[in-house]
Enzyme design. Sequence first.
Site, PDB file in Angstrom:
ATOM      1  N   GLY A  15       0.833  -1.206   0.000  1.00 42.83           N
ATOM      2  CA  GLY A  15       0.000   0.000   0.000  1.00 42.83           C
ATOM      3  C   GLY A  15       0.862   1.248   0.000  1.00 42.83           C
ATOM      4  O   GLY A  15       1.991   1.240   0.495  1.00 42.83           O
ATOM      5  N   GLY A 119       4.803  -7.442   3.843  1.00 44.82           N
ATOM      6  CA  GLY A 119       4.584  -8.339   2.706  1.00 44.82           C
ATOM      7  C   GLY A 119       5.675  -8.191   1.658  1.00 44.82           C
ATOM      8  O   GLY A 119       6.316  -9.163   1.237  1.00 44.82           O
ATOM      9  N   ILE A 141       2.126   3.031   7.343  1.00 41.49           N
ATOM     10  CA  ILE A 141       1.511   3.937   8.318  1.00 41.49           C
ATOM     11  C   ILE A 141       1.248   3.181   9.621  1.00 41.49           C
ATOM     12  O   ILE A 141       1.099   3.783  10.667  1.00 41.49           O
ATOM     13  CB  ILE A 141       0.197   4.563   7.786  1.00 41.49           C
ATOM     14  CG1 ILE A 141      -0.876   3.510   7.526  1.00 41.49           C
ATOM     15  CG2 ILE A 141       0.459   5.419   6.570  1.00 41.49           C
ATOM     16  CD1 ILE A 141      -2.283   4.089   7.377  1.00 41.49           C
ATOM     17  N   ASP A 142       1.177   1.838   9.555  1.00 42.02           N
ATOM     18  CA  ASP A 142       0.815   1.038  10.736  1.00 42.02           C
ATOM     19  C   ASP A 142       1.932   0.984  11.783  1.00 42.02           C
ATOM     20  O   ASP A 142       1.679   0.650  12.936  1.00 42.02           O
ATOM     21  CB  ASP A 142       0.478  -0.405  10.325  1.00 42.02           C
ATOM     22  CG  ASP A 142      -0.603  -0.478   9.257  1.00 42.02           C
ATOM     23  OD1 ASP A 142      -1.365   0.497   9.121  1.00 42.02           O
ATOM     24  OD2 ASP A 142      -0.664  -1.501   8.552  1.00 42.02           O
ATOM     25  N   ARG A 177     -22.436  14.313  22.478  1.00 46.63           N
ATOM     26  CA  ARG A 177     -22.454  12.982  21.876  1.00 46.63           C
ATOM     27  C   ARG A 177     -21.204  12.174  22.215  1.00 46.63           C
ATOM     28  O   ARG A 177     -20.193  12.717  22.655  1.00 46.63           O
ATOM     29  CB  ARG A 177     -22.465  13.111  20.341  1.00 46.63           C
ATOM     30  CG  ARG A 177     -23.782  13.501  19.773  1.00 46.63           C
ATOM     31  CD  ARG A 177     -23.647  13.647  18.267  1.00 46.63           C
ATOM     32  NE  ARG A 177     -24.925  14.038  17.685  1.00 46.63           N
ATOM     33  CZ  ARG A 177     -25.073  14.524  16.470  1.00 46.63           C
ATOM     34  NH1 ARG A 177     -24.022  14.704  15.701  1.00 46.63           N
ATOM     35  NH2 ARG A 177     -26.260  14.842  16.010  1.00 46.63           N
ATOM     36  N   ARG A 186      -4.106  -2.179  11.028  1.00 47.26           N
ATOM     37  CA  ARG A 186      -4.187  -3.653  11.012  1.00 47.26           C
ATOM     38  C   ARG A 186      -4.186  -4.224  12.426  1.00 47.26           C
ATOM     39  O   ARG A 186      -4.981  -3.812  13.224  1.00 47.26           O
ATOM     40  CB  ARG A 186      -3.048  -4.257  10.187  1.00 47.26           C
ATOM     41  CG  ARG A 186      -3.276  -4.164   8.706  1.00 47.26           C
ATOM     42  CD  ARG A 186      -2.403  -5.158   7.989  1.00 47.26           C
ATOM     43  NE  ARG A 186      -2.078  -4.717   6.649  1.00 47.26           N
ATOM     44  CZ  ARG A 186      -2.879  -4.882   5.597  1.00 47.26           C
ATOM     45  NH1 ARG A 186      -4.042  -5.479   5.718  1.00 47.26           N
ATOM     46  NH2 ARG A 186      -2.496  -4.440   4.423  1.00 47.26           N
TER      47      ARG A 186
HETATM   48  O1  F6P Z   1      -1.062  -1.469   5.935  1.00 45.64           O
HETATM   49  C1  F6P Z   1      -1.558  -0.194   5.636  1.00 45.64           C
HETATM   50  C2  F6P Z   1      -3.068  -0.209   5.579  1.00 45.64           C
HETATM   51  O2  F6P Z   1      -3.502   1.110   5.300  1.00 45.64           O
HETATM   52  C3  F6P Z   1      -3.731  -0.764   6.830  1.00 45.64           C
HETATM   53  O3  F6P Z   1      -3.733   0.145   7.898  1.00 45.64           O
HETATM   54  C4  F6P Z   1      -5.101  -1.101   6.272  1.00 45.64           C
HETATM   55  O4  F6P Z   1      -5.717  -2.118   7.017  1.00 45.64           O
HETATM   56  C5  F6P Z   1      -4.771  -1.590   4.893  1.00 45.64           C
HETATM   57  O5  F6P Z   1      -3.527  -1.041   4.536  1.00 45.64           O
HETATM   58  C6  F6P Z   1      -5.781  -1.241   3.856  1.00 45.64           C
HETATM   59  O6  F6P Z   1      -5.394  -1.828   2.658  1.00 45.64           O
HETATM   60  P1  F6P Z   1      -6.099  -1.518   1.258  1.00 45.64           P
HETATM   61  O7  F6P Z   1      -5.573  -0.199   0.786  1.00 45.64           O
HETATM   62  O8  F6P Z   1      -5.651  -2.649   0.406  1.00 45.64           O
HETATM   63  O9  F6P Z   1      -7.567  -1.467   1.501  1.00 45.64           O
END
Ligand code: F6P
Length: 362
Positions: A15, A119, A141-142, A177, A186
């Site tokens: 990503g 990955g 970003i995670d 609220r 993730r």
């Molecule tokens: O790993 C980065 C991330 O943005 C995660 O935080 C998120 O779960 C995932 O990728 C979303 O992936 P995609 O862009 O394939 O929907």
Amino acid sequence: MSSPIRKIGVLTGGGDAPGLNAVIRAVVKAGCNANVDVLGVEDSFDGLLEFNRCHVLNTKDVTGILRRGGTILGTINTGDPFVRRITTAEGVEHSYADRVVEMFHRMGLGGLVVIGGDGTLGLAHRFSLLGIPIVGVPKTIDNDIVGTTNCFGFDTAVSFATDAIDRLHTTAEAHRRIMVVEVMGRYAGWIALHAGIGGGADVILLPEFPYDIAAVAERITARDAWGAHFSIVVVAEGAKPRNGRVSVIEAAGLGKAERLGGAGHLVAAALEQLTGKETRTVVLGHLQRGGSPTSYDRVLATRFGTTAVDVLLSGEHDCMVASRPPDIVTVPLSQIVGRTRTVPVDSDVVRTARAVGIGFGE
Ligand code: F6P
């Protein structure tokens, strides 16, 4: 002693994350300064399948991209190169991985800088074992890659999420609220934890602490009782109830990770019922990956990129550059593959959050 490597490639996989272009720029500039040609490889390892998908990049090609999100090289986060077969432009069928290795050599490359998340870095390790000298650069970003305290992209995502939480306070206070904010990350709660503290959340739900929704509701009711009639609940997309499961919107496929989503809506619906308070959910989604990188991410990305070139030219490979403040070090790719860096439950950041009264739904 000068390096025997005269040409290297750079690619981005997985990503997108803010700062990819900053790394590409740094690799190109450092390569040019070392009199090494840098080939930009399009669309992750796919770019190595055909000659016309790699282009020499010079300093002029990367001028002005430091502040741009996305990646000028394109990226892919699906498919497993080690099971795929491909047909080349000449109509010949090959195993994808064999073709990549063959073309790497035919292009006269001496090494590759591979910028990606867990990955892509896993694939990088496998290609390293097939004889391609690779130095990885951790991107996500995670912030969940082991061996590095920080990945570029994380600070930008946290800054965006913090700003969003600031804005949501307005409606939360005005309407008394509960505002539930779902953030990415993730199976690791780094974005939720940092944006939650930075944005002044009342409750943060992390994958690392399966939550008890009744405990969350109690905390919100207690706030009401002492006069704080609104609450901000930050929910990591990987958060799950005690004895429950993560919320999945799409199952994993071949070379494709499962997609998380829905955790925020689940929490909001339950809280509205338990507290009787009007509740809204905001899912920040891909906004966290977009836009210009923060200065922190630009600097980190630049340090990673220049160091990756130095490391590759020094002859070291099958490793990843990593942040271990105050230094940038290298970590063998074999040590990071298949592992996830989660939030340690007794870390000082967690203790800090507790000390300022933030609940984790326990
Ligand atoms: O790993 C980065 C991330 O943005 C995660 O935080 C998120 O779960 C995932 O990728 C979303 O992936 P995609 O862009 O394939 O929907």
